[in-house]
Design a protein around this motif. Structure first.
Motif, PDB file in Angstrom:
ATOM      1  N   VAL A  21     -49.319 -94.391  50.557  1.00 24.91           N
ATOM      2  CA  VAL A  21     -49.164 -95.432  51.486  1.00 24.91           C
ATOM      3  C   VAL A  21     -48.188 -95.187  52.419  1.00 24.91           C
ATOM      4  O   VAL A  21     -48.252 -95.208  53.714  1.00 24.91           O
ATOM      5  N   GLU A  22     -46.814 -94.575  52.044  1.00 20.47           N
ATOM      6  CA  GLU A  22     -46.011 -94.342  52.744  1.00 20.47           C
ATOM      7  C   GLU A  22     -46.419 -93.365  53.850  1.00 20.47           C
ATOM      8  O   GLU A  22     -46.007 -93.309  54.960  1.00 20.47           O
ATOM      9  N   GLU A  23     -46.950 -92.406  53.108  1.00 14.18           N
ATOM     10  CA  GLU A  23     -47.415 -91.221  54.040  1.00 14.18           C
ATOM     11  C   GLU A  23     -48.436 -91.637  55.095  1.00 14.18           C
ATOM     12  O   GLU A  23     -48.222 -91.198  56.161  1.00 14.18           O
ATOM     13  N   ILE A  24     -49.119 -92.594  54.896  1.00 15.31           N
ATOM     14  CA  ILE A  24     -50.080 -93.250  55.918  1.00 15.31           C
ATOM     15  C   ILE A  24     -49.298 -93.916  56.805  1.00 15.31           C
ATOM     16  O   ILE A  24     -49.305 -93.855  58.191  1.00 15.31           O
ATOM     17  N   ILE A  25     -48.255 -94.709  56.324  1.00 15.18           N
ATOM     18  CA  ILE A  25     -47.617 -95.800  57.355  1.00 15.18           C
ATOM     19  C   ILE A  25     -46.794 -94.889  58.077  1.00 15.18           C
ATOM     20  O   ILE A  25     -46.403 -94.982  59.361  1.00 15.18           O
ATOM     21  N   LYS A  26     -46.208 -93.816  57.511  1.00 12.53           N
ATOM     22  CA  LYS A  26     -45.342 -93.055  58.469  1.00 12.53           C
ATOM     23  C   LYS A  26     -45.954 -92.329  59.432  1.00 12.53           C
ATOM     24  O   LYS A  26     -45.684 -91.961  60.629  1.00 12.53           O
ATOM     25  N   GLN A  27     -47.392 -91.933  59.390  1.00  9.99           N
ATOM     26  CA  GLN A  27     -48.244 -91.567  60.644  1.00  9.99           C
ATOM     27  C   GLN A  27     -48.372 -92.536  61.481  1.00  9.99           C
ATOM     28  O   GLN A  27     -49.264 -92.391  62.256  1.00  9.99           O
TER      29      GLN A  27
END
Lengths: 326, 56, 202, 201
Positions: free
Chosen positions: B5-11
């Motif tokens: 989720v973080e990876e997605i939100i970071k993008q």
């Protein structure tokens, strides 16, 4: 899923087409070969096909609404999942048909705008309200059956992209028809409340069902050209008779009474006789004045408006719009 | 489930507030629900309840 | 708006009268062509087109727009602008007869996928890949290396690098497709119920 | 042991059933045709998952799936409040889809090696479907989360609104220790950590 009732108002010959190309075009259709998007085609052929496929696509996307009225209330898992999948297919078939029409040069968005602004028509039958679960079952069975009669005929038409779309739609719709019939058998074999619920639905929906195939041949604009070019595959009365042949026995088998005392097959002529439908009401409903026309278009406009921020965020200059290939 | 989720939100340009500051909304697991659930269930079972002896 | 559809009654206020003004530019998304491989050993076949913002989203949306039922083990998408299209022939003339099979001495050879149309009104079928220095020469290479056994009415060629293929670890996306019987007519046999009803009402 | 197992299956089944029902309301109302179709398919998957779970419950002595799903009252349902909330605009429905499905995929990954075999088998069977739900959610979150001013602010608003409800997914059950010691399920705490780790990486 839904076709029929297509109105070809006042077909007049377009400006002169190149006679040599026209002869090649007509010879190809005569040989039973399909026309593809990159072929030359008469202006009238392109115009009528866009109108016909567009009306079919609109009928699908609007057709999702009267059945969608019951998607949150379908009784039990089997009905709930079937209706979810069926209404989804209507949206799916609209997507396929808009793509087929786009190969003729009109973008999906222009078609949807014309639908919402009332410029483009769709099948009469979806402008009526689905009061009960049995109304929804009537559509799932008999309106689907009527649409399939039209679609099987149109699938033998001359335009490649429309035939490809219809092949896929007819294959997917075999489940719709069987599901609808399955529902109505359970209503017929069920309690008195269930039987009466469907009889009431049948009384409400029979007149629009008779309108569904379009004005009778006596009064409808008849075009030999569109028949020759295999745009129009059969007369409205042919389609209606095919439907009555296949489904009146099935309705009566379940013990329901069809609300037209005159409905009877003339064994000599092989044609069905029935009370002449009220074609004034048909014209009124097709042109926007049925019980649910305003609601249907308002709901479709709301879906478009509420989705605009999504589409605008997805639109990027890199991926510009392009006509589908096939 | 490799996408985190973080990876997605970071993008994206979305901010993820500190989860420890969040006060979880509990109760559903033990049958204590919001005012939205009963109307949903009433609507969903309307046909089912219209004739309890029926088979649909 | 008072509707029979509870979902409509929950919509934010929707005005009846107002119409939609044509947006400029159209918020119309790009177009992608979708190809599906139904079974192991069977060739990919063109299934249709869809609109999406980019190749990744086109792949995600294609899975449900085109493989909701029947069979699928793999799917790929390509932007419509990246598909090169030959003439279309008719009757007994094969489009390959119009292509000169000249040898490709060009530099920077790339891999191209080739698709043939064997019948007007049907789907393009994938027949293999060739390497060439241009789309036209890819069709010429196909004429030599993948000679068709029957009349071909149209050819598509696509640079392999323009295609978003299904990845090996994504093959399980279609594992449960055969189990979705509720989307198939076979799940709705009403025969017994009908027989029981007919006997009862005799 | 079966009370602990029933409570676990009930809450997963009710989550899927209620959210599948909510998401089905979008069918025919979607922002664009292709997404309308995809979102409806995922809703059907969820209803299918709940049916499989209610069928498991029947084997544990509960009533049949139609009765369990269509005749209980609100206070008999075990779904988290997050899934029963109205759909709102498409930004909330998408953010809920993203937050819920990320957790659900993790939950079923933990159940892959559950000692209760039917759960382990189901987790294995629907793995591809849950993969699609997360690919879809991730694709739309990435795209809309960095799209226009409006799409970014809408998603941010929905994300902030959703987080307390999303944390509600991991409410510890009275049978946590029993489920963990019996190897049936690794526990809400562990699930929340994995989910948060994913969020917090």
């Amino acid at each position: 899923m839904y076709g029929g009732g297509t109105t070809f108002e006042g077909i007049k010959a377009e400006k002169k087409d190149d006679p040599v190309k026209l002869a090649e075009f007509e010879a190809r259709i005569e040989r039973g070969e399909k026309i593809e998007p990159t072929d030359w085609m008469p202006a009238l052929y392109r115009k009528q096909l866009i109108r016909m496929i567009e009306q079919h696509a609109h009928s699908e996307i609007i057709g999702a609404l009267p059945e969608g009225t019951w998607i949150t209330r379908a009784p039990g898992f089997k009905r709930k999942m079937a209706l979810m999948a069926k209404v989804q297919d209507e949206v799916g078939h609209a997507q396929l048909l808009y793509s087929a029409a786009e190969t003729l040069g009109k973008s999906r968005e222009e078609m949807i705008d014309d639908l919402i602004n009332g410029k483009s028509k769709y099948s009469n039958i979806f402008n009526y309200p689905t009061f009960t679960w049995a109304d929804c079952c009537f559509i799932s069975w008999l309106v689907d059956a009527g649409a399939i009669v039209n679609q099987l005929a149109n699938a033998k038409g001359s335009y490649g992209p429309y035939c490809r779309a219809l092949d896929r739609i007819c294959a997917e719709e075999s489940f719709h028809l069987k599901y609808g019939h399955h529902c109505v058998i359970y209503l017929a074999a069920g309690t008195e409340i269930q039987r009466q619920m469907f009889q009431d639905a049948l009384n409400r929906w029979w007149p629009p069902m008779m309108h569904f195939f379009g004005p009778s041949d006596k009064i409808s604009v008849h075009s030999d050209t569109l028949m020759k070019w295999k745009v129009k595959m059969g007369s409205n009365d042919d389609m209606r008779n095919q439907f009555l042949d296949m489904y009146v026995p099935k309705i009566r088998e379940l013990g329901f009474v069809i609300p037209d005392p005159k409905l009877n097959k003339n064994e000599e002529t092989g044609r069905w006789e029935y009370t002449e439908p009220d074609w004034e009401e048909f014209k009124r409903v097709i042109n926007g004045d049925g019980p649910c026309n305003k609601e249907r278009l308002a709901v479709r406009r709301t879906a478009e408006e509420r989705g605009r921020w999504v589409r605008e965020a997805l639109r990027s200059p890199k991926t510009v719009y392009q006509m589908p290939l096939a | 489930m490799d996408k985190k989720v973080e990876e997605i939100i970071k993008q994206t340009q979305l901010q993820l507030t500190d989860l420890k500051l969040q006060k979880p909304v509990f109760g559903g697991r033990s049958g204590k629900h919001s005012e939205h659930l009963q109307p949903l269930l009433d609507e969903m079972s309307e046909v089912f309840r219209s004739d309890p002896s029926a088979e649909w | 708006m008072k509707s029979l559809d509870p979902r409509v009654n929950r919509l934010p206020e929707i005005d009846i009268e107002n119409s939609v003004s044509r947006k400029d530019p159209l918020d119309q998304l790009g177009t992608y062509e979708v190809f599906v491989q139904p079974k192991e050993g069977k060739p990919f076949q063109h299934e249709g087109a869809l609109h999406a913002s980019d190749r990744e989203m086109a792949f995600v949306l294609a899975k449900e727009s085109f493989t909701r039922r029947f069979q699928c083990i793999s799917l790929f998408v390509v932007r419509t602008t990246n598909v090169f299209v030959s003439d279309t022939t008719e009757d007994s003339e094969s489009v390959y007869d119009r292509i000169k099979g000249d040898v490709d001495k060009g530099g920077n050879q790339q891999s191209y996928e080739i698709f043939n149309l064997y019948k007007r009104g049907k789907q393009h079928v994938h027949i293999g890949s060739v390497s060439a220095s241009s789309p036209e020469l890819a069709m010429a290479a196909a004429k030599n290396k993948l000679p068709p056994s029957k009349t071909v009415y149209n050819i598509w060629t696509v640079k392999t690098s323009d295609i978003r293929f299904t990845q090996p670890d994504e093959m399980d996306l279609w594992n449960t497709l055969p189990d979705k019987k509720f989307r198939d007519a076979s799940d709705y046999k009403g025969g017994d119920k009908l027989k029981e009803f007919l006997e009862r009402s005799k | 042991m079966s009370d602990a197992l029933k409570e676990l299956i009930y809450k997963i089944a009710d989550d899927q059933f209620i959210l599948g029902h909510r998401n089905s309301e979008w069918t025919g109302f979607g922002p664009m045709l292709e997404e309308d179709i995809a979102f409806s398919s995922m809703a059907q998957d969820k209803i299918g998952h709940s049916f499989a779970l209610y069928t498991m419950l029947r084997e544990l002595g509960e009533q049949d799936p139609d009765t369990v799903a269509f005749t209980r009252n609100a206070n008999q349902f075990h779904n988290c409040i997050f899934v029963e909330l109205p759909n709102g605009e498409y930004d909330f429905s998408l953010v809920r889809h993203f937050l819920f499905d990320t957790a659900e995929a993790l939950r079923f990954e933990m159940l892959l090696n559950s000692s209760y075999e039917p759960l382990a088998l189901l987790a294995k069977k629907i793995r591809g479907e849950l993969r699609y739900h997360t690919i879809h959610a991730n694709t739309f979150l990435k795209k809309l989360g960095s799209g226009t001013e409006e799409s970014i602010s809408r998603l941010q608003k929905s994300l902030d609104y959703s987080l307390p409800y999303a944390m509600g997914m991991f409410e510890p059950s009275p049978y946590e220790s029993e489920l963990i010691s019996e190897g049936i399920f690794g526990g809400e705490e562990k699930l929340r950590e994995q989910w948060t780790k994913k969020l917090r990486k």
